[in-house]
Design a protein around this motif. Structure first.
Motif, mmCIF file in Angstrom:
data_model
loop_
_atom_site.group_PDB
_atom_site.id
_atom_site.type_symbol
_atom_site.label_atom_id
_atom_site.label_comp_id
_atom_site.label_asym_id
_atom_site.label_seq_id
_atom_site.Cartn_x
_atom_site.Cartn_y
_atom_site.Cartn_z
ATOM 1 N N ASN A 145 0.884 -1.180 0.077
ATOM 2 C CA ASN A 145 0.093 0.043 0.080
ATOM 3 C C ASN A 145 0.805 1.277 0.115
ATOM 4 O O ASN A 145 1.871 1.224 0.574
ATOM 5 N N ASP A 147 0.841 3.983 1.638
ATOM 6 C CA ASP A 147 1.025 4.374 2.881
ATOM 7 C C ASP A 147 1.376 3.485 3.927
ATOM 8 O O ASP A 147 1.773 3.696 4.854
ATOM 9 N N SER A 149 0.477 0.724 5.237
ATOM 10 C CA SER A 149 -0.490 0.414 6.059
ATOM 11 C C SER A 149 -0.589 -0.977 6.273
ATOM 12 O O SER A 149 -1.161 -1.718 7.239
ATOM 13 N N GLY A 150 -0.147 -1.984 5.620
ATOM 14 C CA GLY A 150 -0.226 -3.488 5.743
ATOM 15 C C GLY A 150 0.817 -3.708 6.795
ATOM 16 O O GLY A 150 0.474 -4.843 7.429
ATOM 17 N N TYR A 151 1.748 -2.739 7.195
ATOM 18 C CA TYR A 151 2.818 -3.359 8.130
ATOM 19 C C TYR A 151 2.360 -3.500 9.432
ATOM 20 O O TYR A 151 2.700 -4.501 10.202
ATOM 21 N N GLY A 152 1.573 -2.880 10.084
ATOM 22 C CA GLY A 152 1.119 -2.730 11.380
ATOM 23 C C GLY A 152 0.388 -4.053 11.570
ATOM 24 O O GLY A 152 0.830 -4.924 12.294
ATOM 25 N N ASP A 370 -5.021 13.746 8.810
ATOM 26 C CA ASP A 370 -4.511 12.988 10.095
ATOM 27 C C ASP A 370 -3.724 13.756 10.803
ATOM 28 O O ASP A 370 -2.852 14.893 10.523
#
Ligand SMILES: [Zn+2]
Ligand SMILES: [Zn+2]
Ligand SMILES: [Zn+2]
Ligand SMILES: [Zn+2]
Lengths: 442, 442
Positions: A145, A147, A149-152, A370
């Motif tokens: 992705n 940003d 965001s998959g890593y979290g 954000d």
């Protein structure tokens, strides 16, 4: 005609890598220097110490003041031999890397049944004791992705998976790399064993190897794995931060803190993680005063031992926690294009925020909605001082192809994108370091 | 609604690799089976023997007749430990693989000055004896081309470089991988030491490592290399071909021979080199008789020990050289799209050639103007019998990103492109295997 012939003859003698001129920028110099003259620089290693010396010398040469190496000690992981192979139902060597803080196998390794879990949820559902004497394999389906965001969520397999398997009796854990590439270069990173949970050997196999294990698991035949991870967690290793200032016209004003981390995983050379970050913040700090000194001091922090637990960030906050700071920023997400800015600035800084948005919009950078969070290494000082923060978000679509792998090498840094980063940072630093009024998060 | 919820819940439990259905074709089955159930299958190894048994069983199951394992012995290379690191001017670990038939270092390796040559021409120009006691590094500038044409000229660094350096006194040679990727996965392949030249240790480093060496060389500081390549060339290892027929309606007509090679390099799993080739020719042979038996017998040859010297092709020509053949074809360039056909057919076969061209043109495949050459494994029988040949040229733009590396794994085979290959081969085999008149090269 002669000149063309000579150029052709010369280029026939030169390999591609040397025929193309290298960019003549401070940022390229730093990331090329760190990866070429230091290379892998694991937290607590002699290479990390060489990197600190290199950094201090380079920052002095670039005109920084108050250049200091600020030492501390860390608990780190010293890699040994990393090997794994399926021994049943098929004999297949696997590309594996130990995770940081992995438990240690005997020198000849261990061999046991391998139990396949398609997800962390499936592992959570396994009955207590059901993994006794076995090795767990944890799969997942992380995708790339912009940003990152998959890593979290998918990174949980690495961060908590081995401990969870250990609590169910497992004698080892292997995970699908928390990464999005398709090369035989597994991704490392730390795993955590909470108090009271004995560390078991834990490694990550590359995506093609994980695909293989998934295919074999689908056949339903019992699998066995031979696993050798002989590295050791070691206490009290020397590490340190490198801190340096570009002193402003008014040294009494709280400084702008810009950070990156100097340490890298040992299997790559720390080009995108995080040589590029140090290159970007340092070059931008210098450029922000190209029309004369900035009003405020800009301080660069090249933090040590980020990868194994953000020890450098904690040490900085401890040592400098009583000195006022105006604002903190960090670059630690590769060298992809900056596409978004997020800010944490109080109402009185709204005019400054609007100038930042307008300046970056002219470069095609959007203002996000954000709250800015800062990076890992500035996290502690931000929390302690409730600092104002600006995040320049990089495009991370390719980041987890390279992050924490052997493939994190200089060729992955695109000079044009690196320059875009430096220019965006320069614009922001030129504004915030020349802000005469108070800068605050609220 | 319930069914959607269930599908969503299920897919949350399944990793990506298992959630997507695998193609239900013979070709996918073969390349998935070889890479999953056998994996690396180096010439002369126990794995290659397992692959022969696997192949014979699979071909029988698929309905082939006269399935035979035809043994021979080979001189091959048995890999040991492969390690290298720069020790001066900077300490840097390097990703290296020994070349096939490399000389052997002591178990602790050797350490010596590393001399940089940007090209083979530069090495040729080095004075006799000038490399005494040193290690040569050979760089080059191979680029990706659709027809794979870089491999011939730039591959000289691998094929002849180490022997050339040895003749000038070198005690070891390291080359930039003969490959076009940017990953830490070096490319292996054989090197050749002519009679009278003592084999010296010879390895290839990955492109990012070669880039590093080139950057250091450019700084002009003396380099030193520690090199450990402990593998050994070994005589009289068991190998063999697997041969099988789809007997035609008229078994008295000379058969169509279609080939691939079963062996692979040991560092990958032989998906694109050459599991895909065996998958393509075998599936196409079966499909060519889906409307009933073809007129002529189609014989498949899954050759052994291609990688280390085309021993299987030689053994086939020796054993079957007195049996008439009509035409030979081979698939051994990956699984990229077929974009061109070349033919070596006599004037009396012009109508057949025109039908082939027209059929393939409807698939977007052009007819080239070069003479077809056949592949390595059919080279000997073609030469011996002056056979007619058809080449279906595959797009090789990505081939040398993967060829002879650890990255040669199943995920690199695109099922849609594999299917395009099988269909093009099926069209050609349907025409040539139903040709009643003589087929000849001239
Ligand atoms: Zn980082
Ligand atoms: Zn990191
Ligand atoms: Zn091949
Ligand atoms: Zn090959």
């Amino acid at each position: 005609m002669a000149i063309f012939l000579r150029a052709a003859a010369l280029s026939a003698l030169l390999p591609a890598s040397m025929a193309s001129a290298e960019p003549q920028t401070v940022s390229w110099d730093i990331v090329a220097g760190l990866t070429t003259e230091i290379g892998p620089r694991l937290a607590g290693s002699p290479a990390e110490a060489r990197a600190r010396d290199w950094a201090a010398a380079r920052l002095r040469k670039l005109g920084f003041s108050n250049v200091a190496i600020e030492p501390f000690t860390v608990r780190s992981y010293v890699r040994g031999e990393d090997r794994a192979r399926l021994t049943a139902p098929y004999e297949q060597p696997l590309a594996i890397t130990a995770l940081g803080y992995s438990g240690t196998t005997p020198d000849k390794g261990i061999e046991a049944e391998l139990v396949y879990f398609p997800t962390m949820d499936a592992l959570r559902a396994a009955p207590a004791g059901s993994l006794a004497g076995k090795i767990a394999f944890i799969d997942h389906a992380m995708k790339a992705n912009q940003d990152g965001s998959g890593y979290g969520p998918f990174g949980a397999a690495r961060r908590q998976g081995p401990a969870l398997a250990a609590q169910k009796g497992a004698i080892g854990t292997v995970i699908r790399s928390v990464g999005t590439d398709s090369h035989r270069v597994p991704h490392t990173g730390v795993t955590t064993f909470p108090e009271g949970v004995t560390a078991i050997p834990a490694g990550a196999v590359s995506n093609p190897d994980a695909d293989l294990i998934a295919r074999v698991a689908k056949q339903g035949k019992p699998m066995r794995l031979s696993l050798m991870l002989t590295g050791r967690t070691t206490e009290n290793l020397p590490s340190g931060n490198v801190v340096a200032d570009l002193v402003g016209r008014d040294p009494s004003l709280p400084p702008i803190l810009v950070a990156c981390h100097l340490d890298s995983w040992d299997i790559g050379t720390g080009a995108i993680d995080d040589g590029a970050g140090c290159a970007i913040v340092t070059d931008a700090a210098l450029r922000a005063q190209r029309d004369g000194k900035a009003l405020r001091t800009i301080r660069v922090l090249w933090a040590g031992s980020e990868e194994i637990g953000v020890f450098g960030g904690a040490a900085y906050a401890e040592k400098h926690g009583s000195e006022p700071h105006a604002l903190a920023m960090e670059s630690d997400f590769g060298a992809g294009r900056i596409w978004k800015v997020e800010m944490k600035l109080g109402a009185q800084n709204k005019p400054m925020a609007e100038r930042i948005s307008a300046t970056l919009a002219a470069m095609g950078i959007v203002t996000g909605r954000d709250m800015a969070g800062g990076g890992a290494d500035v996290g502690a000082i931000i929390a302690k001082q409730k600092l104002a923060v600006i995040d320049l978000a990089q495009d991370g679509t390719d980041y987890f192809n390279l992050h924490h792998t052997a493939d994190d090498t200089l060729d992955k840094v695109d000079p044009a994108l690196l320059e875009q980063n430096v220019e965006a940072w320069t614009q922001v630093l030129s504004i915030v370091a020349n802000e005469p009024g108070p800068i605050a998060a609220e």
